[in-house]
Design an enzyme around this catalytic site. Structure first.
Site, PDB file in Angstrom:
ATOM      1  N   HIS A   1     -11.478  -1.054   1.587  1.00  0.00           N
ATOM      2  CA  HIS A   1     -12.192  -0.831   2.846  1.00  0.00           C
ATOM      3  C   HIS A   1     -12.038   0.598   3.355  1.00  0.00           C
ATOM      4  O   HIS A   1     -12.614   0.948   4.375  1.00  0.00           O
ATOM      5  CB  HIS A   1     -11.674  -1.807   3.894  1.00  0.00           C
ATOM      6  CG  HIS A   1     -10.221  -1.586   4.203  1.00  0.00           C
ATOM      7  ND1 HIS A   1      -9.225  -1.797   3.276  1.00  0.00           N
ATOM      8  CD2 HIS A   1      -9.601  -1.133   5.317  1.00  0.00           C
ATOM      9  CE1 HIS A   1      -8.061  -1.488   3.811  1.00  0.00           C
ATOM     10  NE2 HIS A   1      -8.250  -1.077   5.041  1.00  0.00           N
TER      11      HIS A   1
ATOM     12  N   GLU B   1       0.878  -1.173   0.000  1.00  0.00           N
ATOM     13  CA  GLU B   1       0.000   0.000   0.000  1.00  0.00           C
ATOM     14  C   GLU B   1       0.914   1.222   0.000  1.00  0.00           C
ATOM     15  O   GLU B   1       1.603   1.500   0.977  1.00  0.00           O
ATOM     16  CB  GLU B   1      -0.905   0.016   1.237  1.00  0.00           C
ATOM     17  CG  GLU B   1      -1.932   1.141   1.166  1.00  0.00           C
ATOM     18  CD  GLU B   1      -2.608   1.471   2.509  1.00  0.00           C
ATOM     19  OE1 GLU B   1      -3.659   2.113   2.487  1.00  0.00           O
ATOM     20  OE2 GLU B   1      -2.060   1.118   3.562  1.00  0.00           O
TER      21      GLU B   1
HETATM   22  C1  GLC Z   1      -4.120   1.618   5.969  1.00  0.00           C
HETATM   23  C2  GLC Z   1      -5.391   0.809   6.069  1.00  0.00           C
HETATM   24  C3  GLC Z   1      -6.377   1.555   6.910  1.00  0.00           C
HETATM   25  C4  GLC Z   1      -5.782   1.739   8.286  1.00  0.00           C
HETATM   26  C5  GLC Z   1      -4.413   2.417   8.222  1.00  0.00           C
HETATM   27  C6  GLC Z   1      -3.685   2.238   9.516  1.00  0.00           C
HETATM   28  O1  GLC Z   1      -4.299   2.788   5.257  1.00  0.00           O
HETATM   29  O2  GLC Z   1      -5.871   0.495   4.799  1.00  0.00           O
HETATM   30  O3  GLC Z   1      -7.611   0.920   6.987  1.00  0.00           O
HETATM   31  O4  GLC Z   1      -6.636   2.509   9.074  1.00  0.00           O
HETATM   32  O5  GLC Z   1      -3.597   1.857   7.233  1.00  0.00           O
HETATM   33  O6  GLC Z   1      -3.297   0.905   9.688  1.00  0.00           O
END
Ligand code: GLC
Ligand code: CA
Length: 543
Positions: free
Chosen positions: A316, A242
């Site tokens: 999500h 990510e």
């Molecule tokens: C990422 C996840 C998110 C979470 C954040 C902290 O962006 O996708 O849902 O709140 O990290 O872990």
């Protein structure tokens, strides 16, 4: 580039809390997921990205982990998890786990130790700094969930650092011991036979807080190389990072196969185009469709043999795409199919977020109390302080809040949408009597079967996975059209991204004469006869 199984795969993301409740406590669980594996096999997906199921106090629904080697009791047991891996495997579905290692929960034993004293052996597992002379926070870095990134701890009279909630203290990746603990834990899961990892906010782990560098820190890629060598490097798995801060150049650093880091990136440039520069998603601005086209095609042309991208509209954390870029009303089915078509013929690995395949929509709770998401609540408070009105905040939450994606899956038209016989942890969307899986499965022309066909085409045609991309009608704000081609074939994809009738003429370089239709969301026509596009019309032809 050597061909990899994950390049021709389609991933389906499950948010366990909202997927299926097997024991009727109102919370989705692992046995619930197992009970729906046949449904996912029918859709044709290859991989499940499972949002966190580890033990957690659930301040951020599992993105705050207190034990990486145990399962949250509300989701089940380690036996359930092993059964899920095995039963999915029998259907040729791999499970990739969410790897949340930028931070832990403040209830993780490491943090409980760390905060006991300044000389505790676990002190340096986290990032502690002295207050400034007047007792103030060490610097002005802020949390992605609002407020300062520092929380003061009375016991040892220092601040700890957290890029998310104060219940999510950041791990100190400078510390070799932290690295080793994480690599051990990753191997523990790999040994259980999982198919890889989705790496939560991985671009933040190499932060240098004193220099106020949070993403893309200087040591990021050397850390990922070490992680690769210490864990998944020798195994044939999918790893997806990510990476909010990735440009195509940075994406190559992560995903060029020669560099031995990750399989692919999951970046958001096409998502954040309508976010405000200062207030982000909670002050959305109108989208310039030409910009969206530019961004999507930039990622197609700039990442060729030396990197790999994910294709997604939803996850999500994001609003439902049919609400966002399509029509929730009478053109819901057409627009959802158009958005799917536009995305699934691009180059990259497609991700479908649970419920997207039946065109689930955003939710609109009247009361703030009905929202669960920590980000929503934190920003509501913060932005009201900054002068936003209640009405503006509610509008922003309806448009972009994370709970839009988190309402229970609508399985059928019975109470609670067939998700549970108990009141669910988050209210079901009131449209479940018309939008649900049972209805989609019993209608040949449903969004579900359109997705199924798109997934099947990707398996049948290498061109969809590996072909070159060329954008057509570059300056047209209403039509997104492109060609995918390899040495044998050419595929034409045309999407009307608006809810209006739009005149259409094929670029003169393309001959419609031998075109055969592959898929469409209206009735198909001979390509040579297409002089207009109906609202949200989308089609693909082999030329
Ligand atoms: C990422 C996840 C998110 C979470 C954040 C902290 O962006 O996708 O849902 O709140 O990290 O872990
Ligand atoms: Ca349950």
């Amino acid at each position: 580039m050597e061909k990899k199984w994950w390049q021709s795969s389609v991933v389906y993301q499950i948010y366990p809390r909202s997927f299926m409740d097997s024991n009727n406590d109102g919370i989705g669980d692992i046995i619930g997921i197992i009970s729906k594996l046949n449904y996912l096999a029918k859709l044709g997906i290859d991989v499940i990205w499972l949002s966190p199921v580890y033990r957690s106090p659930m301040c951020d629904n599992g993105y705050d982990i207190s034990d990486y080697r145990d399962i949250a009791p509300e989701y089940g047991t380690m036996d359930d998890m092993e059964r899920l891996i095995k039963e999915a495997g029998l259907l040729n579905i791999k499970i990739i786990m969410d790897l949340v290692v930028n931070h832990t929960s403040d209830e993780h034993p490491w943090f409980l130790e760390s905060k006991k004293s300044r000389d505790n052996p676990y002190r340096d597992y986290y990032i502690w700094r002295d207050p400034l002379e007047d007792g103030q926070v060490p610097n002005d870095l802020s949390s992605i969930f609002g407020g300062p990134a520092w929380t003061y701890d009375e016991t040892t009279k220092q601040y700890y650092f957290h890029l998310f909630a104060s219940k999510q203290p950041d791990l100190n990746w400078e510390n070799k011991k932290v690295q080793e603990e994480i690599y051990d834990m990753m191997n523990y899961w790999l040994d259980k036979g999982i198919g890889g990892f989705r790496m939560d906010v991985i671009d933040l782990i190499a932060k240098e807080v004193d220099l106020k560098i949070t993403d893309n820190g200087p040591r990021l890629h050397s850390l990922l190389k070490e992680m690769n060598t210490a864990t998944f490097g020798g195994r044939d798995v999918l790893t997806v990072g990510e990476t909010w801060g990735a440009t195509p150049e940075i994406a190559k650093l992560y995903s060029d196969p020669k560099r031995d880091e990750l399989s692919m990136v999951f970046q958001f440039e096409h998502i954040t185009l309508d976010w405000d520069d200062v207030y982000g998603k909670f002050k959305p601005k109108p989208l310039d469709l030409l910009e969206l086209k530019k961004v999507l095609s930039k990622w197609q042309t700039q990442l060729t043999d030396d990197g790999w991208n994910s294709l997604f509209w939803n996850n999500h954390d994001l609003p439902r795409i049919v609400s966002k870029r399509g029509d929730e009303g009478i053109l819901r089915v057409e627009s959802a199919k158009m958005l799917a078509t536009l995305l699934h013929f691009l180059k990259g690995t497609p991700y479908i977020y649970q419920g997207e395949e039946i065109g689930m929509t955003n939710v609109k709770y009247d009361s703030l109390e009905d929202y669960d998401d920590i980000e929503t609540h934190n920003f509501y408070k913060e932005n009201i302080k900054n002068g936003f009105s209640h009405d503006d905040m509610m509008k922003a939450i309806w448009e972009n809040g994370r709970d839009n994606a988190r309402t229970p899956i609508q399985w059928d038209l019975t109470d609670n949408a067939g998700f549970s016989s108990h009141t669910p942890w988050l209210k079901v969307n009131s449209n479940y009597r018309t939008i649900n899986v049972a209805a989609a499965l019993s209608d040949d022309s449903s969004i579900f079967y359109h997705y199924k066909r798109l997934i099947a085409l990707r398996k049948e045609m290498d061109l969809i996975v590996y072909g070159d991309f060329r954008l057509l009608l570059e300056e047209d704000p209403n039509i997104f059209a492109y060609i995918r081609s390899d040495s044998q074939n050419q595929l034409l994809v045309v999407c009307n991204v608006t809810g209006h009738d739009i005149p259409f003429s094929l670029p003169t370089s393309i001959s419609p004469l031998r075109a055969t239709s592959l898929i469409t969301n209206y009735n198909s026509r001979l390509l040579k006869d297409v002089k207009n596009l109906r609202p949200y019309e989308a089609f693909a032809y082999i030329l």
